[in-house]
Design a protein around this motif. Structure first.
Motif, PDB file in Angstrom:
ATOM      1  N   ALA A  41       0.760  -1.204  -0.156  1.00 16.32           N
ATOM      2  CA  ALA A  41       0.046  -0.105  -0.042  1.00 16.32           C
ATOM      3  C   ALA A  41       0.981   1.199  -0.009  1.00 16.32           C
ATOM      4  N   ARG A  42       0.329   2.280  -0.573  1.00 14.86           N
ATOM      5  CA  ARG A  42       1.115   3.513  -0.817  1.00 14.86           C
ATOM      6  C   ARG A  42       0.713   4.465   0.516  1.00 14.86           C
ATOM      7  N   ASN A  43      -0.545   4.856   0.516  1.00 12.55           N
ATOM      8  CA  ASN A  43      -1.183   5.538   1.624  1.00 12.55           C
ATOM      9  C   ASN A  43      -1.973   4.870   2.202  1.00 12.55           C
ATOM     10  N   MET A  95     -11.276   6.455  12.770  1.00 14.20           N
ATOM     11  CA  MET A  95     -11.389   6.010  13.875  1.00 14.20           C
ATOM     12  C   MET A  95     -12.753   6.563  14.629  1.00 14.20           C
ATOM     13  N   ALA A  96     -13.921   6.575  13.889  1.00 13.46           N
ATOM     14  CA  ALA A  96     -15.038   7.125  14.357  1.00 13.46           C
ATOM     15  C   ALA A  96     -14.863   8.223  15.174  1.00 13.46           C
ATOM     16  N   GLY A  97     -15.160   8.282  16.523  1.00 11.35           N
ATOM     17  CA  GLY A  97     -15.533   9.678  17.302  1.00 11.35           C
ATOM     18  C   GLY A  97     -13.979   9.960  17.686  1.00 11.35           C
ATOM     19  N   ASP A  98     -12.926   9.116  17.407  1.00 10.70           N
ATOM     20  CA  ASP A  98     -11.621   9.589  17.526  1.00 10.70           C
ATOM     21  C   ASP A  98     -10.641  10.150  16.696  1.00 10.70           C
ATOM     22  N   GLY A  99     -11.469  10.302  15.397  1.00  8.29           N
ATOM     23  CA  GLY A  99     -10.690  10.954  14.315  1.00  8.29           C
ATOM     24  C   GLY A  99     -10.332  10.110  13.284  1.00  8.29           C
ATOM     25  N   ALA A 100      -9.198  10.475  12.593  1.00 11.70           N
ATOM     26  CA  ALA A 100      -8.533   9.380  11.791  1.00 11.70           C
ATOM     27  C   ALA A 100      -7.084  10.029  11.750  1.00 11.70           C
ATOM     28  N   MET A 101      -6.291   8.709  10.987  1.00 10.54           N
ATOM     29  CA  MET A 101      -4.865   9.011  10.874  1.00 10.54           C
ATOM     30  C   MET A 101      -4.643   8.955   9.456  1.00 10.54           C
ATOM     31  N   LEU A 102      -3.472   9.307   8.852  1.00 10.15           N
ATOM     32  CA  LEU A 102      -2.950   9.143   7.583  1.00 10.15           C
ATOM     33  C   LEU A 102      -1.627   8.796   7.651  1.00 10.15           C
ATOM     34  N   ILE A 103      -0.932   7.656   7.226  1.00  7.48           N
ATOM     35  CA  ILE A 103       0.347   7.141   7.030  1.00  7.48           C
ATOM     36  C   ILE A 103       0.728   7.382   5.340  1.00  7.48           C
TER      37      ILE A 103
END
Length: 301
Positions: free
Chosen positions: A213-215, A220-228
């Motif tokens: 995978a590249r990106n 995470m629902a109510g905890d927001g999101a993360m991007l690697i």
């Protein structure tokens, strides 16, 4: 051009009840609504709401399929669906009462001839196009259909986005998709564990990158999101304040928002913010979010 693929579009028939649902008895609703979609169509809708033209591909059948196509066209989205000779597109029943109950229909069988027509459509994609594959696949399709689709376009400079789970996702990583979007629970399930911290989530997202995978975008629902990102950067964003009304289509909206944000200025950080705004705006709406609602939340992230 951006293309989305929805293998099994559906009409969601939402029934709202204030009284308890009683099995084996006659129950009466307070109100009903119909929503036309499927994961790829949801992505197409949010992209259009954000001003991005796109083409929705997939399979439809019967009078319900005709209704789905008409709904997509009314939204200003180009629909290039393949019409099946038999069966009917799904009607999923969503009962929203004191508890939520769903009945998801099977959908029509997709013949080998219809599958070949889809692959012929994919021959028309050119360098610079974006192809978004979202959701599960019907039983009538081969389990490796995602792999076959990506292999089909892999000789061209086409950015492929995959929003799927478990083996359906794992098996396409060797083709180096531009973006994948598991949620934190799905990410843990892929490795047989429960992820509790940001560090654990990042570690396992990077394992998916090692597999191709590249990106990797993790919701995470109510905890927001993360991007690697493919550049090794980690971006993290919380969610804006609002009352959650609806979970259907929030993940699809995040994918669409991310692509819209990325195409605007090719910034992964801003793409994450736009994706989070789009997912949240849909969660705060009865239906898929409007462009105005998304932009308003984006400004405050």
């Amino acid at each position: 051009m951006i293309y989305t693929v929805t293998f099994n579009p559906a009409i969601d028939y939402v029934v709202r009840m204030s009284e308890e649902l009683l099995p084996g008895m006659t129950n009466r609703s307070d109100s009903e609504e119909c929503y036309f979609g499927g994961k790829g169509i949801n992505v197409s809708t949010i992209l259009k709401n954000l001003g991005l033209d796109n083409t929705a591909l997939g399979f439809i059948a019967g009078f319900t399929g005709t209704a789905i196509k008409e709904s997509v066209n009314k939204k200003g989205i180009k629909a290039d669906f393949i019409e099946l000779d038999s069966g009917m597109s799904r009607i999923n029943v969503k009962i929203k009462g004191q508890a939520e109950t769903e009945i998801n229909a099977q959908g029509p069988a997709i013949s080998k001839e219809a599958q070949d027509k889809l692959f012929s459509q994919l021959d028309q994609l050119v360098d610079g196009d974006i192809l978004i594959l979202a959701g599960s696949i019907p039983n009538s399709l081969p389990s490796d259909v995602y792999e076959r689709i990506i292999a089909k376009v892999n000789d061209r400079k086409i950015e492929v986005v995959v929003d799927a789970t478990k083996d359906l996702l794992k098996n396409v990583l060797k083709y180096h998709p531009f973006l994948i979007k598991p949620n934190n629970h799905e990410l843990g399930e892929m490795f047989g564990t429960v992820l509790k911290t940001d560090e654990e989530i990042e570690l396992h997202a990077k394992k998916l990158q090692e597999m191709g995978a590249r990106n990797v975008l993790i919701s995470m629902a109510g905890d927001g999101a993360m991007l690697i990102t493919e550049d090794g950067e980690r971006f993290r964003v919380g969610v804006p304040k609002g009352k959650v009304k609806n979970s259907v289509g929030a993940g699809d909206s995040m994918v669409a928002g991310f692509i819209a944000g990325y195409l605007k200025n090719h910034s992964y950080e801003e793409a994450l913010k736009m994706g989070t705004a789009a997912g949240s705006a849909t969660a705060f709406s009865d239906d898929l979010a409007t462009g105005e609602a998304i932009i308003e939340l984006y400004k405050n992230l």
